[in-house]
Scaffold this motif. Structure first.
Motif, mmCIF file in Angstrom:
data_model
loop_
_atom_site.group_PDB
_atom_site.id
_atom_site.type_symbol
_atom_site.label_atom_id
_atom_site.label_comp_id
_atom_site.label_asym_id
_atom_site.label_seq_id
_atom_site.Cartn_x
_atom_site.Cartn_y
_atom_site.Cartn_z
ATOM 1 N N TYR A 61 0.827 -1.210 0.000
ATOM 2 C CA TYR A 61 0.000 0.000 0.000
ATOM 3 C C TYR A 61 0.863 1.263 0.000
ATOM 4 C CZ TYR A 61 -3.783 3.156 1.475
ATOM 5 O OH TYR A 61 -4.697 4.182 1.551
ATOM 6 N N MET A 62 1.793 1.334 0.952
ATOM 7 C CA MET A 62 2.582 2.553 1.118
ATOM 8 C C MET A 62 3.498 2.809 -0.081
ATOM 9 S SD MET A 62 1.388 3.754 3.794
ATOM 10 C CE MET A 62 0.433 3.226 5.216
ATOM 11 N N SER A 63 4.086 1.757 -0.636
ATOM 12 C CA SER A 63 4.984 1.931 -1.783
ATOM 13 C C SER A 63 4.238 2.531 -2.976
ATOM 14 C CB SER A 63 5.612 0.594 -2.175
ATOM 15 O OG SER A 63 6.352 0.056 -1.116
ATOM 16 N N CYS A 64 3.052 2.009 -3.253
ATOM 17 C CA CYS A 64 2.270 2.494 -4.395
ATOM 18 C C CYS A 64 1.782 3.925 -4.163
ATOM 19 C CB CYS A 64 1.088 1.567 -4.649
ATOM 20 S SG CYS A 64 1.570 -0.067 -5.209
ATOM 21 N N SER A 65 1.393 4.222 -2.929
ATOM 22 C CA SER A 65 0.914 5.568 -2.611
ATOM 23 C C SER A 65 2.016 6.603 -2.824
ATOM 24 C CB SER A 65 0.428 5.617 -1.162
ATOM 25 O OG SER A 65 0.032 6.922 -0.804
ATOM 26 N N VAL A 66 3.202 6.309 -2.315
ATOM 27 C CA VAL A 66 4.322 7.247 -2.453
ATOM 28 C C VAL A 66 4.762 7.362 -3.913
ATOM 29 C CG1 VAL A 66 6.728 7.659 -1.809
ATOM 30 C CG2 VAL A 66 5.092 6.884 -0.098
ATOM 31 N N LEU A 67 4.726 6.259 -4.650
ATOM 32 C CA LEU A 67 5.089 6.287 -6.067
ATOM 33 C C LEU A 67 4.204 7.271 -6.828
ATOM 34 C CD1 LEU A 67 6.634 5.166 -8.519
ATOM 35 C CD2 LEU A 67 4.886 3.358 -8.661
ATOM 36 N N VAL A 68 2.890 7.191 -6.605
ATOM 37 C CA VAL A 68 1.963 8.097 -7.287
ATOM 38 C C VAL A 68 2.224 9.542 -6.876
ATOM 39 C CG1 VAL A 68 -0.463 8.771 -7.506
ATOM 40 C CG2 VAL A 68 0.175 6.365 -7.604
ATOM 41 N N GLY A 138 -4.937 11.559 -1.919
ATOM 42 C CA GLY A 138 -4.216 12.317 -0.897
ATOM 43 C C GLY A 138 -3.433 13.483 -1.472
ATOM 44 N N GLY A 139 -2.689 13.221 -2.554
ATOM 45 C CA GLY A 139 -1.911 14.298 -3.169
ATOM 46 C C GLY A 139 -2.785 15.400 -3.715
ATOM 47 N N SER A 140 -3.890 15.034 -4.364
ATOM 48 C CA SER A 140 -4.786 16.032 -4.946
ATOM 49 C C SER A 140 -5.484 16.848 -3.868
ATOM 50 C CB SER A 140 -5.837 15.345 -5.830
ATOM 51 O OG SER A 140 -5.220 14.625 -6.871
ATOM 52 N N LEU A 141 -5.946 16.162 -2.811
ATOM 53 C CA LEU A 141 -6.703 16.835 -1.759
ATOM 54 C C LEU A 141 -5.848 17.834 -0.995
ATOM 55 C CD1 LEU A 141 -9.374 17.033 -0.211
ATOM 56 C CD2 LEU A 141 -8.594 15.130 1.228
ATOM 57 N N ILE A 142 -4.657 17.421 -0.615
ATOM 58 C CA ILE A 142 -3.774 18.319 0.141
ATOM 59 C C ILE A 142 -3.292 19.467 -0.736
ATOM 60 C CG2 ILE A 142 -1.532 18.473 1.294
ATOM 61 C CD1 ILE A 142 -2.036 15.669 2.363
ATOM 62 N N GLY A 143 -3.000 19.183 -2.009
ATOM 63 C CA GLY A 143 -2.582 20.254 -2.919
ATOM 64 C C GLY A 143 -3.659 21.297 -3.107
ATOM 65 N N SER A 144 -4.903 20.846 -3.232
ATOM 66 C CA SER A 144 -6.013 21.782 -3.398
ATOM 67 C C SER A 144 -6.281 22.564 -2.122
ATOM 68 C CB SER A 144 -7.279 21.021 -3.819
ATOM 69 O OG SER A 144 -8.390 21.879 -3.847
ATOM 70 N N ALA A 145 -6.301 21.853 -0.979
ATOM 71 C CA ALA A 145 -6.583 22.518 0.297
ATOM 72 C C ALA A 145 -5.498 23.528 0.651
ATOM 73 C CB ALA A 145 -6.719 21.476 1.402
ATOM 74 N N GLY A 146 -4.274 23.281 0.176
ATOM 75 C CA GLY A 146 -3.188 24.216 0.459
ATOM 76 C C GLY A 146 -3.391 25.578 -0.171
ATOM 77 N N ILE A 373 3.401 20.219 0.667
ATOM 78 C CA ILE A 373 3.365 19.043 -0.207
ATOM 79 C C ILE A 373 4.662 18.233 -0.072
ATOM 80 C CG2 ILE A 373 3.207 18.264 -2.598
ATOM 81 C CD1 ILE A 373 1.573 20.846 -3.115
ATOM 82 N N LEU A 374 5.792 18.920 0.049
ATOM 83 C CA LEU A 374 7.061 18.224 0.254
ATOM 84 C C LEU A 374 7.065 17.483 1.584
ATOM 85 C CD1 LEU A 374 9.658 20.814 -1.099
ATOM 86 C CD2 LEU A 374 9.278 18.498 -1.963
ATOM 87 N N MET A 375 6.440 18.074 2.604
ATOM 88 C CA MET A 375 6.345 17.392 3.897
ATOM 89 C C MET A 375 5.547 16.095 3.759
ATOM 90 S SD MET A 375 7.990 18.896 6.370
ATOM 91 C CE MET A 375 7.164 18.381 7.870
ATOM 92 N N VAL A 376 4.485 16.136 2.967
ATOM 93 C CA VAL A 376 3.697 14.920 2.725
ATOM 94 C C VAL A 376 4.549 13.876 1.997
ATOM 95 C CG1 VAL A 376 1.682 13.969 1.552
ATOM 96 C CG2 VAL A 376 1.521 16.177 2.711
ATOM 97 N N ALA A 377 5.372 14.339 1.055
ATOM 98 C CA ALA A 377 6.228 13.412 0.320
ATOM 99 C C ALA A 377 7.239 12.750 1.251
ATOM 100 C CB ALA A 377 6.957 14.160 -0.802
ATOM 101 N N PHE A 378 7.848 13.533 2.139
ATOM 102 C CA PHE A 378 8.801 12.958 3.087
ATOM 103 C C PHE A 378 8.094 12.067 4.103
ATOM 104 C CE2 PHE A 378 11.653 16.244 1.471
ATOM 105 C CZ PHE A 378 12.856 15.560 1.450
ATOM 106 N N LEU A 379 6.881 12.419 4.451
ATOM 107 C CA LEU A 379 6.071 11.547 5.300
ATOM 108 C C LEU A 379 5.887 10.193 4.610
ATOM 109 C CD1 LEU A 379 2.822 12.596 7.161
ATOM 110 C CD2 LEU A 379 2.883 10.483 5.875
#
Length: 395
Positions: A61-68, A138-146, A373-379
């Motif tokens: 799960y986590m590998s695919c999520s971070v890849l996207v 997750g990426g779309s939602l946080i990017g938009s909310a930012g 967004i970078l913080m989410v990526a490092f997370l």
């Protein structure tokens, strides 16, 4: 920027806080699938007793999520090929398909009738699909909310924190409502996945409702006038500015994911609670994580340096949990494990919130969204690292 400030001054009223509530629901919905998979540990343990289900699910799960997530960033977060609305709709559709895959496989692939390995591979494939959807949503939602006023980002994170509690309560309710037999276990798990899918479908509808609200139509006019956030040079520059909180958030989730859920669900046993034990521990973790993320509303640690040292101190969880597995008899009882699990979730929630709030404030306002967004990526890097390290417990 002046236009944006003027636009915010003319912002329509969010009647009954509908936009806020929808963002809260979308935040919760983005983690409902993951929490649904890990909280059904008793069900998957029954279907695949010889497999390390929780550890395998976590890595897949986590590998695919971070890849996207990294693909989205490298291609430009504000992509013009797929609109935000389309990405969210696609992600939630993938979520529903992946969550419903488990009961469908069980219905059509009854235990003992066919090759168990094939059904297990199909189940892991559904987890991979779920991870891809998580990165997309997750990426779309946080990017938009930012790009929206800060209350919407707060709503998203509050929703993500609540999802674990909601799913845990749902699993306990469905498990307790049916007989504690193999047939009752399967029936309760199937009902649990159906209810989770219903929640996701409601999120799908809410996502499309969101764009009909006047307040969101107003913000979208401003949103799509902005330039794309990402270029390699700019990512590198902002990354250097937030290197300490980024390293700290990676460390938080490396420690957490190497212990939770795999070690807690698979390695720790209780003669008293039996199959209820991992569910109880996961619930304790989810509640404490929610409490930790809520505490920042009462007191926010203002020092990134001190928060980073606190993240280093969380390495002590390794010897403490090891003692609960191989140490003295009194440490291998339920109470010490529950206390440690509570502290693991509490520190995870609180320090995550502190770093996610403070890191964007440590850079100029124009770079705040990219910093988030970078913080989410490092997370995400921490999530993958922790999920891989979770296999070390088998040594």
């Amino acid at each position: 920027m002046v236009d944006g400030e003027k636009g915010l001054d003319d912002e329509p009223r969010d009647t009954y806080r509908v936009a806020y509530i929808v963002h809260f629901l979308l935040g919760a919905g983005s983690l409902v699938p993951w929490n649904s998979l890990i909280t059904a540990v008793d069900y998957f343990g029954y279907l695949y007793p010889e497999k390390h289900v929780e550890k395998t699910f976590t890595v897949a799960y986590m590998s695919c999520s971070v890849l996207v997530l990294f693909v989205m960033m490298s291609c430009g977060f504000c992509t013009t090929r797929l609109s935000y609305r389309l990405r969210m709709n696609l992600g939630f559709a993938m979520f529903i398909a992946s969550v419903m895959a488990s009961p469908i496989i069980d219905w059509t692939w009854k235990k003992g009738e066919r090759d168990e390995n094939v059904s297990y591979i199909l189940t892991v494939g559904s987890v991979v699909l779920c991870g891809l959807a998580d990165g997309l949503v997750g990426g779309s939602l946080i990017g938009s909310a930012g790009k929206l006023p800060k209350q919407y980002m707060q709503a998203v994170f509050a929703g993500t924190a609540s999802s674990g509690v909601i799913v845990s309560v749902l699993r306990i309710t469905t498990k307790a409502s049916l007989p504690q037999t193999p047939q009752g276990l399967r029936a309760s798990a199937h009902f649990y996945f159906i209810v989770s899918s219903t929640i996701l479908f409601c999120c799908f509808l809410c996502n499309n409702l969101l764009y009909k609200l006047p307040v969101m139509q107003h913000h979208n006019k401003l949103l799509f006038r902005d330039e794309p956030l990402c270029s390699t040079t700019r990512i590198w520059e902002v990354g250097k500015k937030i290197r300490w909180p980024a390293s700290a958030i990676t460390m938080i989730y490396t420690v957490t994911l190497s212990i939770f859920p795999g070690f807690i669900a698979e390695n720790l046993k209780s003669r008293l609670l039996q199959s209820w034990y991992p569910i109880m521990l996961i619930t304790v973790y989810n509640i404490s994580d929610f409490v930790g993320k809520s505490l920042t509303a009462l007191y926010l640690w203002q020092s990134i340096k001190n928060a980073t040292w606190a993240c280093v101190a969380r390495l002590l969880f390794y010897p403490l949990f090891s003692a609960c597995l191989r140490g003295p008899e009194w440490l291998r009882t339920e109470i010490p494990v529950v206390v440690l699990t509570f502290l693991l979730g509490l520190t995870n929630g609180y320090l995550t919130s502190v770093l996610m709030i403070m890191a964007p404030k440590s850079v100029p306002a124009a770079e705040a969204e990219l910093a988030a967004i970078l913080m989410v990526a490092f997370l995400g890097v921490g999530l993958v690292s922790g999920s891989v390290l979770g296999w070390v417990w088998l040594i």
